[in-house]
Design an enzyme around this catalytic site. Sequence first.
Site, PDB file in Angstrom:
ATOM      1  N   GLU A  76       1.129  -1.406   0.243  1.00  0.00           N
ATOM      2  CA  GLU A  76      -0.144  -0.149   0.587  1.00  0.00           C
ATOM      3  C   GLU A  76       0.838   0.975   0.067  1.00  0.00           C
ATOM      4  O   GLU A  76       0.541   1.939  -0.437  1.00  0.00           O
ATOM      5  CB  GLU A  76      -1.099   0.246   1.461  1.00  0.00           C
ATOM      6  CG  GLU A  76      -2.028   0.636   0.936  1.00  0.00           C
ATOM      7  CD  GLU A  76      -2.671   0.730   0.347  1.00  0.00           C
ATOM      8  OE1 GLU A  76      -2.914   0.120  -0.290  1.00  0.00           O
ATOM      9  OE2 GLU A  76      -3.490   1.892   0.012  1.00  0.00           O
ATOM     10  N   ASP A  77       1.940   1.733   0.596  1.00  0.00           N
ATOM     11  CA  ASP A  77       3.130   2.488   1.461  1.00  0.00           C
ATOM     12  C   ASP A  77       4.056   2.504   0.413  1.00  0.00           C
ATOM     13  O   ASP A  77       4.963   3.659   0.602  1.00  0.00           O
ATOM     14  CB  ASP A  77       3.267   2.710   2.284  1.00  0.00           C
ATOM     15  CG  ASP A  77       1.913   2.691   3.332  1.00  0.00           C
ATOM     16  OD1 ASP A  77       0.355   2.967   2.659  1.00  0.00           O
ATOM     17  OD2 ASP A  77       1.428   2.680   4.535  1.00  0.00           O
TER      18      ASP A  77
END
Length: 700
Positions: A76-77
């Site tokens: 996600e990051d």
Amino acid sequence: MSEAELLFSEVAQYLRPEDVAQLKVAYSFGQGAHSGQFRKSGEPYISHPLAVARILGGLHLDAPTLTAALLHDVVEDTHISKEEISERFGNPVAELVDGVSKLDKIQFQTQEDAQAENFRKMLLAMARDVRVILIKLADRLHNMQTLEAMPAEKQRRISRETLEIYAPIALRLGLNNIYQELQELGFRYSYPLRYRVLIKATKAARGNRREVVGKIQDAITNKLKEAGLDFQVSGREKHIYSIYRKMVEKQLSFSEVLDIYGFRVIVNDIPSCYVALGALHALYKPIPGKFKDYIAIPKENGYQSLHSTLLGPFNIPIEIQIRTQEMHRIAEDGVASHWIYKSSDANLNDLHMKTSQWLQSLLEMLSDTSDSLEFLEHLKVDLFPGDVYVFTPQGRIMTLPRGSTAVDFAYAIHSDIGNCCVAVKINGENAPLRSELKNGDRVEIITAPYAKPNPSWLGYVTTGRARSHIRHFLRTIQYEESVELGERMLNQALAALNIESSLISEAQWEKLVRDIGAKSRKALLADMALGKQLPAVIAKRLASPRESEESKHVSSEPITILGTEGLTVQFAKCCHPIPGDIILGLIKKEQGLVIHMNNCPIIAQNKKNAENYLDVAWGKDITRTFEVKLRIVAVNRHGVLARIAAAIAKTESNIDDVDMESEKDYTAMSFVLQVRNRYHLAQVIRNLRRIKEVARITRI
Ligand code: MN
């Protein structure tokens, strides 16, 4: 020791060395991926996944879960892909990380129904792998533990969501410790003021309590020793949030809530549980109706214990829980305790099986409307029992009332989709539009640009939205048809007054519309077709007085009926006129123009109100068919009905309905047939007369 070293030493106690080694690799990989990222608190980002992994390590979860926990925010990051994780750490880990990332993408909104929608997604994800939920809960727990660093607005939003969504899930999974902590933290940040007041009050009360608790605990200990038991006893401190809830729900004062004392007794085996219970019931009098045997009948989440409330010294209520070590572990860690890492694969599979069975029963319970109440109690979202959750082709979840059909779904997406839908595919298979949708169905609506809603849909749509759109569409169509017929009716009435309709000026129209109080010229025309205004009256008002006086007796052309007028023109059910019959139009209030046969008794009844009559005639080249009723009396003989049906079919007429009454020798049959006109009907009758059993044929 650093946090990372703590994690590795903790898990080394139950994981294989090669699993610990893989965790170390995952840790450095995550550290590299998140390098340069920091949390709101200022710590390097990796501290968060590390803490999440430690929480899960505390539950003795397996190596893939812990590895995925360390990597849970990586996809996600950072720029790392699912594929890369799969290559380095294997597909199971990649799937878990992917599952958590998907849950992260779900934004909980304040509207209840949106939450319900998302919650369902979580359940669906859970059905695939409960470990995804466990990671998500640990993630949420750590975020709650570090919520202090967040701005107040965010604290409120996240803590409400925790109370409404995550804490109940933890409870449902039997993760008691996580549940308690999520609730406590959720309460603290949702209601900071109330929390502080209660913390202070509890601290103050604790001094007095300690003495009472000590006395009771001594009495219990002595009694259980007398009974010859091997046991541990502990006083249970009440959690702040549960004190608060008891005050609110049971309307008790703070001291009333705090005056209840809780003790837990842990023994070695099940028989000892009942021995301990007997001993304690002998020590203090049990309060009737408060005893619960959750050993014989475990709770849905697997919880087992004996519960009883006793009346202690000075009539203090004492809540007692008695359980074995094994039961205690399940009570604290719930479903996670099913997942404890076992080096033997056979055991592992067995546990997986058990867990998946348990999940299956949970899901069944959720879809079963009657048994979901207990779960509902803990959920603020209005999930069940009335709803069904289905997917759009894009994977979006739509919530519909139970009993909804494909047509409801189409209208829920967009009114244009509903108005143009012609077919549906459910889970990739063609299905009728009336098909009722089931949880988890993937629904794809097929539309055609010129398709229109069918009045029959009203028979099986469930949602108000679909119903009102279909009605609206049908009304609009009928309106256009009415305007057209109204115009023809008016022209005829004007012709009777010797007035050419095209000679009526715009100004005359405007004045009339204004005088009558109609919305518009179109609306006035439609009203005529619907029998709300009489064409003869309107025509007179449009005509100048002089002209109307002179032309009273001039005859006019009848309105031609083509059978294509749609809903505006109805054919009377009493006489069933067909082309070729002499007909008369009757304008009925709210119903519009009804075509009768000239000699229909209804016509005779209404003769007085001549204004309600309209001169009508059949048009040429009518292509549609009309209903007609025939009564056929035939001699009873084997196969007569079949021969009659065949004779009718031979003339290309359809049988809509048949009704029979048999007497000894004869059968009277009432047929509703579709014919094009009188000539067609004559053909049908001719064919029927050729059957020798047919005695009489009458048109009704
Ligand atoms: Mn996270």
